[in-house]
Motif scaffolding. Structure first.
Motif, mmCIF file in Angstrom:
data_model
loop_
_atom_site.group_PDB
_atom_site.id
_atom_site.type_symbol
_atom_site.label_atom_id
_atom_site.label_comp_id
_atom_site.label_asym_id
_atom_site.label_seq_id
_atom_site.Cartn_x
_atom_site.Cartn_y
_atom_site.Cartn_z
ATOM 1 N N SER A 1 0.829 -1.212 0.000
ATOM 2 C CA SER A 1 0.000 0.000 0.000
ATOM 3 C C SER A 1 0.858 1.255 0.000
ATOM 4 C CB SER A 1 -0.936 0.004 1.212
ATOM 5 O OG SER A 1 -0.207 0.036 2.422
ATOM 6 N N GLN A 2 1.990 1.230 0.722
ATOM 7 C CA GLN A 2 2.810 2.429 0.832
ATOM 8 C C GLN A 2 3.511 2.773 -0.475
ATOM 9 O OE1 GLN A 2 2.882 4.538 3.636
ATOM 10 N NE2 GLN A 2 3.672 5.793 1.966
ATOM 11 N N VAL A 3 3.982 1.773 -1.199
ATOM 12 C CA VAL A 3 4.626 2.039 -2.490
ATOM 13 C C VAL A 3 3.628 2.698 -3.438
ATOM 14 C CG1 VAL A 3 5.578 0.963 -4.563
ATOM 15 C CG2 VAL A 3 6.405 0.262 -2.313
ATOM 16 N N SER A 4 2.401 2.200 -3.445
ATOM 17 C CA SER A 4 1.379 2.799 -4.308
ATOM 18 C C SER A 4 1.083 4.241 -3.894
ATOM 19 C CB SER A 4 0.094 1.963 -4.245
ATOM 20 O OG SER A 4 0.329 0.654 -4.731
ATOM 21 N N LYS A 5 1.050 4.496 -2.585
ATOM 22 C CA LYS A 5 0.840 5.863 -2.095
ATOM 23 C C LYS A 5 2.015 6.760 -2.476
ATOM 24 C CE LYS A 5 -1.941 4.490 1.931
ATOM 25 N NZ LYS A 5 -1.954 4.366 3.408
ATOM 26 N N ASP A 6 3.230 6.221 -2.361
ATOM 27 C CA ASP A 6 4.421 7.001 -2.707
ATOM 28 C C ASP A 6 4.402 7.413 -4.174
ATOM 29 O OD1 ASP A 6 5.328 6.811 -0.157
ATOM 30 O OD2 ASP A 6 7.045 5.520 -0.584
ATOM 31 N N ILE A 7 3.979 6.493 -5.036
ATOM 32 C CA ILE A 7 3.921 6.816 -6.467
ATOM 33 C C ILE A 7 2.898 7.915 -6.723
ATOM 34 C CG2 ILE A 7 3.273 5.905 -8.737
ATOM 35 C CD1 ILE A 7 4.563 3.255 -7.909
ATOM 36 N N ASP A 8 1.777 7.876 -6.029
ATOM 37 C CA ASP A 8 0.775 8.940 -6.171
ATOM 38 C C ASP A 8 1.335 10.275 -5.695
ATOM 39 O OD1 ASP A 8 -1.101 7.217 -7.207
ATOM 40 O OD2 ASP A 8 -2.081 6.824 -5.283
ATOM 41 N N GLU A 9 2.059 10.263 -4.563
ATOM 42 C CA GLU A 9 2.674 11.500 -4.060
ATOM 43 C C GLU A 9 3.778 11.975 -5.001
ATOM 44 O OE1 GLU A 9 3.853 11.546 0.032
ATOM 45 O OE2 GLU A 9 2.152 10.334 0.675
ATOM 46 N N PHE A 10 4.490 11.039 -5.591
ATOM 47 C CA PHE A 10 5.553 11.368 -6.543
ATOM 48 C C PHE A 10 4.967 12.107 -7.748
ATOM 49 C CE2 PHE A 10 9.178 9.372 -9.258
ATOM 50 C CZ PHE A 10 9.899 10.558 -9.184
ATOM 51 N N LYS A 11 3.813 11.649 -8.212
ATOM 52 C CA LYS A 11 3.163 12.304 -9.345
ATOM 53 C C LYS A 11 2.836 13.761 -9.020
ATOM 54 C CE LYS A 11 0.979 8.069 -11.129
ATOM 55 N NZ LYS A 11 -0.318 7.370 -11.336
ATOM 56 N N LEU A 12 2.342 14.005 -7.818
ATOM 57 C CA LEU A 12 2.024 15.382 -7.416
ATOM 58 C C LEU A 12 3.282 16.238 -7.351
ATOM 59 C CD1 LEU A 12 -0.563 14.675 -4.543
ATOM 60 C CD2 LEU A 12 -1.046 15.463 -6.877
ATOM 61 N N ALA A 13 4.360 15.648 -6.815
ATOM 62 C CA ALA A 13 5.621 16.390 -6.718
ATOM 63 C C ALA A 13 6.185 16.686 -8.108
ATOM 64 C CB ALA A 13 6.626 15.601 -5.887
ATOM 65 N N LEU A 14 6.081 15.720 -9.014
ATOM 66 C CA LEU A 14 6.553 15.924 -10.383
ATOM 67 C C LEU A 14 5.756 17.025 -11.071
ATOM 68 C CD1 LEU A 14 7.026 12.210 -11.524
ATOM 69 C CD2 LEU A 14 8.856 13.911 -11.285
ATOM 70 N N GLU A 15 4.453 17.012 -10.858
ATOM 71 C CA GLU A 15 3.606 18.011 -11.518
ATOM 72 C C GLU A 15 3.927 19.417 -11.034
ATOM 73 O OE1 GLU A 15 1.344 19.308 -14.310
ATOM 74 O OE2 GLU A 15 1.622 17.151 -13.991
ATOM 75 N N ASP B 1 -5.159 -25.500 10.381
ATOM 76 C CA ASP B 1 -5.827 -25.153 9.129
ATOM 77 C C ASP B 1 -4.883 -24.289 8.299
ATOM 78 O OD1 ASP B 1 -7.445 -24.403 7.065
ATOM 79 O OD2 ASP B 1 -9.046 -23.560 8.288
ATOM 80 N N MET B 2 -4.381 -24.845 7.202
ATOM 81 C CA MET B 2 -3.438 -24.113 6.350
ATOM 82 C C MET B 2 -4.164 -23.337 5.242
ATOM 83 S SD MET B 2 -0.552 -24.562 7.776
ATOM 84 C CE MET B 2 0.302 -23.576 6.542
ATOM 85 N N LYS B 3 -5.360 -22.888 5.537
ATOM 86 C CA LYS B 3 -6.107 -22.072 4.573
ATOM 87 C C LYS B 3 -5.270 -20.868 4.160
ATOM 88 C CE LYS B 3 -10.312 -19.244 4.207
ATOM 89 N NZ LYS B 3 -11.554 -18.791 4.895
ATOM 90 N N VAL B 4 -5.274 -20.582 2.878
ATOM 91 C CA VAL B 4 -4.501 -19.471 2.345
ATOM 92 C C VAL B 4 -5.323 -18.192 2.382
ATOM 93 C CG1 VAL B 4 -3.313 -18.542 0.325
ATOM 94 C CG2 VAL B 4 -3.165 -20.977 0.847
ATOM 95 N N PHE B 5 -4.783 -17.164 3.050
ATOM 96 C CA PHE B 5 -5.393 -15.834 3.063
ATOM 97 C C PHE B 5 -4.516 -14.923 2.205
ATOM 98 C CE2 PHE B 5 -6.953 -17.747 6.924
ATOM 99 C CZ PHE B 5 -8.248 -17.294 7.040
ATOM 100 N N PRO B 6 -4.983 -14.553 1.018
ATOM 101 C CA PRO B 6 -4.151 -13.684 0.164
ATOM 102 C C PRO B 6 -3.757 -12.404 0.874
ATOM 103 C CG PRO B 6 -6.034 -14.539 -1.056
ATOM 104 C CD PRO B 6 -6.259 -14.905 0.377
ATOM 105 N N LEU B 7 -2.562 -11.962 0.592
ATOM 106 C CA LEU B 7 -2.032 -10.791 1.307
ATOM 107 C C LEU B 7 -2.853 -9.544 1.023
ATOM 108 C CD1 LEU B 7 0.471 -10.308 3.152
ATOM 109 C CD2 LEU B 7 1.621 -9.381 1.159
ATOM 110 N N ASN B 8 -3.446 -9.464 -0.142
ATOM 111 C CA ASN B 8 -4.194 -8.261 -0.515
ATOM 112 C C ASN B 8 -5.691 -8.430 -0.362
ATOM 113 O OD1 ASN B 8 -4.646 -10.057 -2.553
ATOM 114 N ND2 ASN B 8 -4.084 -8.676 -4.223
ATOM 115 N N SER B 9 -6.102 -9.388 0.523
ATOM 116 C CA SER B 9 -7.534 -9.672 0.658
ATOM 117 C C SER B 9 -8.231 -8.745 1.639
ATOM 118 C CB SER B 9 -7.751 -11.126 1.099
ATOM 119 O OG SER B 9 -7.175 -11.339 2.384
ATOM 120 N N ASN B 10 -7.436 -7.986 2.450
ATOM 121 C CA ASN B 10 -8.062 -7.151 3.472
ATOM 122 C C ASN B 10 -7.600 -5.711 3.327
ATOM 123 O OD1 ASN B 10 -9.412 -9.278 5.087
ATOM 124 N ND2 ASN B 10 -7.318 -10.014 5.349
#
Length: 264
Positions: free
Chosen positions: A56-70, A255-264
């Motif tokens: 989530s933070q990398v995606s936020k950083d890229i959004d902030e980077f776009k604002l700084a570039l603009e 229970d080795m049920k798989v919970f995807p990292l991006n599910s929550n």
């Protein structure tokens, strides 16, 4: 007449803790391992939280980077036009992303240490045993978890060769490199190739687009977000492949049920 009251705990958990407790269910293990199970579950939650935060933070950083570039677009384009002989690269330096990736590696190593001790205490209660690196034989190589592997191979009270073999396979495939990343970040400094989001400014182009922004990459060339997702998958697979070899575990309660990292 006074009566002594017994205490009981009611613990409410969020979905992230619930994920870990599916695997590290104290009811599936001998009673003397209750503290070890709690430690493993807690570290699993912390590791997965940190890995989620990287994504989530990398995606936020890229959004902030776009604002700084603009806001600096004219300055950047003028600088590129005036210095055509230079390869100019613009980075977005944000400590939040680096904090998250460092935390991911730190809690991964902590989880491996706690899990290593759980294995040891299941076989022989007493002295703790960490997931330290050690040169192993006959492979003749130093690997993360080597100390645990050698200890398992030398046991006379049972056959733990399959467990040791599985640990070696995972360490060679991904654990050793991940632990080395952690050691570098904690003891040495930044990993040079682990750069921040960046944009190459090209003199031959009169402008730039946001599609040209490069996310942080691992030294292997993977997008950091892809890497931590795969890291979480590997951790789950490692526990699934090894827990079946730990003695006195009621696998019907694991229970080795798989919970995807991006599910929550």
């Amino acid at each position: 007449m006074a009566f002594d009251k017994k205490s009981a705990s009611i613990i409410l958990v969020n979905e992230h803790t619930y994920e870990a407790l599916h695997i590290f269910n104290s009811n599936a293990f001998p009673e003397h391992l209750a503290d070890n199970i709690r430690d493993c579950a807690t570290r699993m939650v912390m590791f997965r939280h940190s890995a989620r935060d990287v994504i989530s933070q990398v995606s936020k950083d890229i959004d902030e980077f776009k604002l700084a570039l603009e806001s600096n677009r004219q300055f950047l384009l003028q600088g590129t036009a005036r210095n055509p002989e230079l390869d100019l690269v613009c980075y977005f330096d944000n400590a939040r992303y680096m904090t998250s990736i460092c935390s991911t590696f730190v809690y991964l190593r902590s989880l491996l240490g706690m899990y290593s001790n759980l294995i040891k205490q299941s076989i022989e209660p007493g002295r703790n045993l960490d997931f330290r690196a050690k040169k192993i034989f006959p492979e003749n190589k130093k690997l993360a978890g080597g100390e645990l592997v050698e200890w398992l191979r030398k046991r006379k009270d049972g056959d733990y060769c399959d467990l040791a073999k599985t640990i070696v396979e995972h360490s060679e495939e991904w654990i050793d490199s991940a632990v080395n990343y952690r050691n570098t970040l904690v003891h040495t400094g930044d990993i040079p190739q682990l750069h921040r989001p960046r944009l190459k400014l090209r003199p031959e182009k009169s402008d730039f687009t946001y599609d040209e922004i490069e996310p942080p990459f691992m030294p292997t060339g993977e997008d950091v977000r892809v890497y931590v997702y795969e890291l979480a998958t590997n951790v789950h697979r490692f526990v699934e492949d090894t827990i079946v070899h730990i003695p006195n575990v009621d696998m019907e309660l694991v229970d080795m049920k798989v919970f995807p990292l991006n599910s929550n």
